[in-house]
Design a protein around this motif. Structure first.
Motif, PDB file in Angstrom:
ATOM      1  N   ASP A  66      -6.379 -13.826   0.223  1.00 14.18           N
ATOM      2  CA  ASP A  66      -6.716 -12.671  -0.622  1.00 14.18           C
ATOM      3  C   ASP A  66      -7.938 -11.891  -0.142  1.00 14.18           C
ATOM      4  O   ASP A  66      -8.333 -10.935  -0.811  1.00 14.18           O
ATOM      5  CB  ASP A  66      -6.916 -13.129  -2.069  1.00 14.18           C
ATOM      6  CG  ASP A  66      -5.605 -13.140  -2.832  1.00 14.18           C
ATOM      7  OD1 ASP A  66      -4.981 -12.071  -2.907  1.00 14.18           O
ATOM      8  OD2 ASP A  66      -5.196 -14.196  -3.327  1.00 14.18           O
TER       9      ASP A  66
ATOM     10  N   ASP B 291      -4.289   0.232  -9.063  1.00 12.50           N
ATOM     11  CA  ASP B 291      -4.937  -0.465 -10.166  1.00 12.50           C
ATOM     12  C   ASP B 291      -5.218   0.537 -11.287  1.00 12.50           C
ATOM     13  O   ASP B 291      -5.742   1.618 -11.031  1.00 12.50           O
ATOM     14  CB  ASP B 291      -6.236  -1.096  -9.670  1.00 12.50           C
ATOM     15  CG  ASP B 291      -6.916  -1.922 -10.745  1.00 12.50           C
ATOM     16  OD1 ASP B 291      -6.548  -3.094 -10.909  1.00 12.50           O
ATOM     17  OD2 ASP B 291      -7.807  -1.380 -11.433  1.00 12.50           O
TER      18      ASP B 291
ATOM     19  N   MET C 288      -2.263 -10.288   3.388  1.00 15.30           N
ATOM     20  CA  MET C 288      -2.794 -10.577   2.059  1.00 15.30           C
ATOM     21  C   MET C 288      -1.688 -10.780   1.009  1.00 15.30           C
ATOM     22  O   MET C 288      -1.996 -10.855  -0.177  1.00 15.30           O
ATOM     23  CB  MET C 288      -3.763  -9.469   1.616  1.00 15.30           C
ATOM     24  CG  MET C 288      -5.001  -9.396   2.507  1.00 15.30           C
ATOM     25  SD  MET C 288      -6.062  -7.960   2.185  1.00 15.30           S
ATOM     26  CE  MET C 288      -6.642  -8.300   0.531  1.00 15.30           C
TER      27      MET C 288
ATOM     28  N   VAL D  91      -7.216   1.892  -6.859  1.00 18.44           N
ATOM     29  CA  VAL D  91      -6.865   1.482  -5.491  1.00 18.44           C
ATOM     30  C   VAL D  91      -5.553   0.699  -5.505  1.00 18.44           C
ATOM     31  O   VAL D  91      -5.142   0.170  -6.545  1.00 18.44           O
ATOM     32  CB  VAL D  91      -7.976   0.619  -4.842  1.00 18.44           C
ATOM     33  CG1 VAL D  91      -9.253   1.433  -4.653  1.00 18.44           C
ATOM     34  CG2 VAL D  91      -8.261  -0.638  -5.682  1.00 18.44           C
ATOM     35  N   ASP D  92      -4.892   0.627  -4.345  1.00 18.52           N
ATOM     36  CA  ASP D  92      -3.643  -0.114  -4.235  1.00 18.52           C
ATOM     37  C   ASP D  92      -3.827  -1.563  -4.717  1.00 18.52           C
ATOM     38  O   ASP D  92      -4.815  -2.205  -4.375  1.00 18.52           O
ATOM     39  CB  ASP D  92      -3.175  -0.160  -2.774  1.00 18.52           C
ATOM     40  CG  ASP D  92      -2.695   1.186  -2.272  1.00 18.52           C
ATOM     41  OD1 ASP D  92      -1.733   1.718  -2.839  1.00 18.52           O
ATOM     42  OD2 ASP D  92      -3.304   1.716  -1.314  1.00 18.52           O
ATOM     43  N   SER D  93      -2.857  -2.038  -5.474  1.00 13.49           N
ATOM     44  CA  SER D  93      -2.925  -3.393  -6.034  1.00 13.49           C
ATOM     45  C   SER D  93      -2.507  -4.421  -4.980  1.00 13.49           C
ATOM     46  O   SER D  93      -1.426  -5.001  -5.046  1.00 13.49           O
ATOM     47  CB  SER D  93      -2.028  -3.495  -7.265  1.00 13.49           C
ATOM     48  OG  SER D  93      -2.391  -2.532  -8.228  1.00 13.49           O
ATOM     49  N   VAL D  94      -3.379  -4.649  -4.007  1.00 14.29           N
ATOM     50  CA  VAL D  94      -3.083  -5.552  -2.896  1.00 14.29           C
ATOM     51  C   VAL D  94      -3.273  -7.003  -3.328  1.00 14.29           C
ATOM     52  O   VAL D  94      -3.787  -7.276  -4.412  1.00 14.29           O
ATOM     53  CB  VAL D  94      -3.997  -5.242  -1.674  1.00 14.29           C
ATOM     54  CG1 VAL D  94      -3.745  -3.831  -1.171  1.00 14.29           C
ATOM     55  CG2 VAL D  94      -5.471  -5.437  -2.021  1.00 14.29           C
ATOM     56  N   GLY D  95      -2.865  -7.928  -2.460  1.00 14.09           N
ATOM     57  CA  GLY D  95      -3.152  -9.339  -2.676  1.00 14.09           C
ATOM     58  C   GLY D  95      -2.014 -10.127  -3.303  1.00 14.09           C
ATOM     59  O   GLY D  95      -0.975  -9.569  -3.673  1.00 14.09           O
ATOM     60  N   THR D  96      -2.259 -11.440  -3.420  1.00 14.96           N
ATOM     61  CA  THR D  96      -1.177 -12.357  -3.756  1.00 14.96           C
ATOM     62  C   THR D  96      -0.729 -12.288  -5.214  1.00 14.96           C
ATOM     63  O   THR D  96       0.454 -12.488  -5.497  1.00 14.96           O
ATOM     64  CB  THR D  96      -1.575 -13.814  -3.436  1.00 14.96           C
ATOM     65  OG1 THR D  96      -2.701 -14.183  -4.233  1.00 14.96           O
ATOM     66  CG2 THR D  96      -1.914 -13.988  -1.970  1.00 14.96           C
ATOM     67  N   VAL D  97      -1.663 -12.033  -6.140  1.00 10.43           N
ATOM     68  CA  VAL D  97      -1.277 -12.019  -7.558  1.00 10.43           C
ATOM     69  C   VAL D  97      -0.320 -10.857  -7.833  1.00 10.43           C
ATOM     70  O   VAL D  97       0.771 -11.047  -8.381  1.00 10.43           O
ATOM     71  CB  VAL D  97      -2.528 -11.971  -8.468  1.00 10.43           C
ATOM     72  CG1 VAL D  97      -2.158 -11.591  -9.897  1.00 10.43           C
ATOM     73  CG2 VAL D  97      -3.236 -13.319  -8.456  1.00 10.43           C
ATOM     74  N   SER D  98      -0.703  -9.651  -7.413  1.00 12.00           N
ATOM     75  CA  SER D  98       0.178  -8.488  -7.599  1.00 12.00           C
ATOM     76  C   SER D  98       1.500  -8.667  -6.860  1.00 12.00           C
ATOM     77  O   SER D  98       2.563  -8.340  -7.395  1.00 12.00           O
ATOM     78  CB  SER D  98      -0.487  -7.217  -7.073  1.00 12.00           C
ATOM     79  OG  SER D  98      -1.374  -6.713  -8.009  1.00 12.00           O
TER      80      SER D  98
ATOM     81  N   MET E 268       0.827  -1.218   0.000  1.00 16.69           N
ATOM     82  CA  MET E 268       0.000   0.000   0.000  1.00 16.69           C
ATOM     83  C   MET E 268       0.859   1.266   0.000  1.00 16.69           C
ATOM     84  O   MET E 268       1.856   1.359   0.711  1.00 16.69           O
ATOM     85  CB  MET E 268      -0.928   0.003   1.212  1.00 16.69           C
ATOM     86  CG  MET E 268      -1.919  -1.167   1.201  1.00 16.69           C
ATOM     87  SD  MET E 268      -3.171  -1.019   2.502  1.00 16.69           S
ATOM     88  CE  MET E 268      -4.223   0.266   1.806  1.00 16.69           C
TER      89      MET E 268
END
Lengths: 262, 262
Positions: free
Chosen positions: A174, A77, A196, A82-89, A30
C-alpha cells in the motif's frame, strides 16, 4: 476419489473453460490509466450505477467485438479528490464488480514499479505470473503465509507468446515507496514488478472463483537512482499510452476465445 | 444556504439519530475473540448465509434485549486455515455486512497492541477516538493524506463516561510487527493503540455512511521489551475475556438508546 457433491462444480468449471469469454471486468486504479481505454473501446459511464449510492466507484461499459467490457475505476476519494488507489479500494471494487457483473475474466491493468536487477525497464509491459503482498508481515506460523498471500494468475501461454509480453512475479503493497523490510519481502517474493493493488484483486478473484490476469506497465525503477514519486509522475503519461495499447491487444486476443485458449 | 435537494437527507439523518438503535454489526477478526461473545449473546450461526457462496465469512445473529446483534467474523482462510485478519478481509466483510444488514451502528472489536509511552498496559480496554493507517506511505501531495486515511469514530461521550473506558487514537497496519517507517507513522498518527483492521473498517463505514466505534483490548506492548508475536499469543486468552466483558457492557449501554444518546 472426489466426493460426489463435487461433480456438478467440476462440470461447470469445465464448461466455462470451453465457452467463449463473454464478460470481462478490467480493474484500473487511476483515472489517467482508465480514460484512454474508455475512449478506445467507446464505453459509456454507467450513471444508474450497479454500485451502492454514495461510493465513488465508476463503471464504464459497452460492447467491443464479441465482448461485454466493463472498466471499473474506484473513483476519486469523496473528501480528498485523489484516485482511490491501494488494496482496500481495489478489493472492494473487485468484490462489488464480480457480484454485480459475474465476469468470466478479471483483468487488473495499471502502472507499476520495476526492478532493473530483474530485467525491468521503464515502458515495459509485464504479465504477472503470480502475485503476493510485501507489507503484511505476521511472524506466526501459517499466518506468515497468509500475510504473503501468494496466488497464481490464470495461466495464459498463448497470449504471452502471441503478444510477446514480458513475464514476472508481481509484489503488492500500500505504499508507493518502500521500506527496507518491504524490500526484503519483495526479494523473498522474487518480484520483478511492484504495484499497489494486484495481490488484493487476486485475493478477491480467488475467493469468488473468477480467473484473473495482471497487465502492468513500468513507470519507475524501484532499484534505480531516482525518487519513486518523481519518476512515477514524470513517466505516467507516456507509460499509460503503452499500457493502453497493450490492454487493447490483450482484449483483441481474448475476443472469441475461451479461457483454455489463452 | 444548503441546496434544497439536501433537505431530505438531513432530515433522514436527524431521524436516525433520534430513533433507538435496532441493528448492530460487530466486526471481529479472530474466532478466539468472537466465540465467547457469540455464546454470551446466545447467537446462532447463519447457515443460509447472507454472503456469497464460497467465501469463509461467518455471521452469528440473534436478538439480545431490544437489539438485533450480528457478529461478523471473516472466517478461516479457505486454503491456509488461519483467521482472515487484516485490512482487505475487514473491508470486504464490513462492506458485505452493511449491504446485507443495513446496521445502525458498527462495532469493530478486537485485540490490539498498545504503547506504554502513551499510557497503555496489557489488559486495558480502549475506545478509539479516531483511526488512521500507518503503512500506506504515498509521498505525493494529497495522496499522502489519502494513504493515512484519518477518520473519526462516532463520538460517544456518555458511553465513555459511564463505562470508564480509556480513550486513544488507533493506528492500523497489515503487519503484526512494525518497521521503523511504520513506527514513525504511528508516532505521526499520535496513536496509543495499534491494530490490523480498524482503519479499514472505518473507511468502509464512512463510505457507506454508517457510524462506527472501535473497542480494542491490549494484548501486547509495542514499545516494550518482548517480541510482539510471543506477547500477543501469551496474553490472547486472558485479554479476550476482558474484551468480551467490555463489549457486553457496551452493548448493554447501547440497548434502548439512540445514536445521539451515546
Amino acid at each position: 476419489m472426489a466426493p460426489p457433491e463435487d461433480k456438478p462444480e467440476v462440470a461447470e468449471e469445465f464448461m466455462a473453460e470451453k465457452r467463449s469469454i463473454s464478460t470481462i471486468v478490467i480493474i484500473i486504479a487511476m483515472q489517467a490509466e482508465a480514460l484512454p481505454l474508455v475512449n478506445k473501446f467507446q464505453l459509456k459511464e454507467d450513471l444508474d450505477s450497479v454500485f451502492p449510492k454514495g461510493v465513488p466507484w465508476v463503471r464504464y461499459y459497452g460492447t467491443y467485438k464479441d465482448l461485454n467490457i466493463n472498466i471499473i475505476w474506484p473513483g476519486k476519494d469523496t473528501v480528498l479528490g485523489v484516485d482511490s488507489v491501494g488494496t482496500v479500494s481495489a478489493s472492494l471494487v473487485t468484490y462489488a464488480s464480480v457480484q454485480a457483473l459475474q465476469p468470466d475474466l478479471i483483468i487488473n491493468a495499471g502502472t507499476a514499479g520495476g526492478f532493473k536487477a530483474k530485467g525491468a525497464s521503464v515502458g515495459d509491459i509485464f504479465l504477472a505470473s503470480d502475485v503476493a503482498f510485501h507489507d503484511r508481515r505476521i511472524p506466526i506460523p501459517v499466518f506468515d503465509l497468509y500475510g504473503v498471500g501468494l496466488r497464481q494468475a490464470l495461466s495464459t501461454p498463448n497470449l504471452l507468446k502471441t503478444l510477446n509480453l514480458k513475464v514476472g512475479k508481481l509484489s503488492t503493497g500500500d505504499s508507493l515507496e518502500t521500506s527496507p523490510k518491504d524490500e526484503a519481502s519483495i526479494i523473498a517474493n522474487h518480484a520483478t514488478i511492484k504495484d499497489m493493488e494486484g495481490a488484493a484483486v487476486a485475493y478477491v478473484a480467488d475467493l469468488l472463483k473468477v480467473p484473473a490476469i495482471f497487465v502492468k506497465a513500468i513507470t519507475d525503477i524501484v532499484d534505480g537512482d531516482k525518487p519513486t514519486a518523481d519518476e512515477f509522475l514524470q513517466n505516467l503519461a507516456a507509460v499509460t499510452a503503452a499500457l493502453d495499447q497493450a490492454v487493447t491487444k490483450v482484449v483483441n486476443f481474448i475476443n472469441g476465445k475461451c479461457l483454455s485458449d489463452l
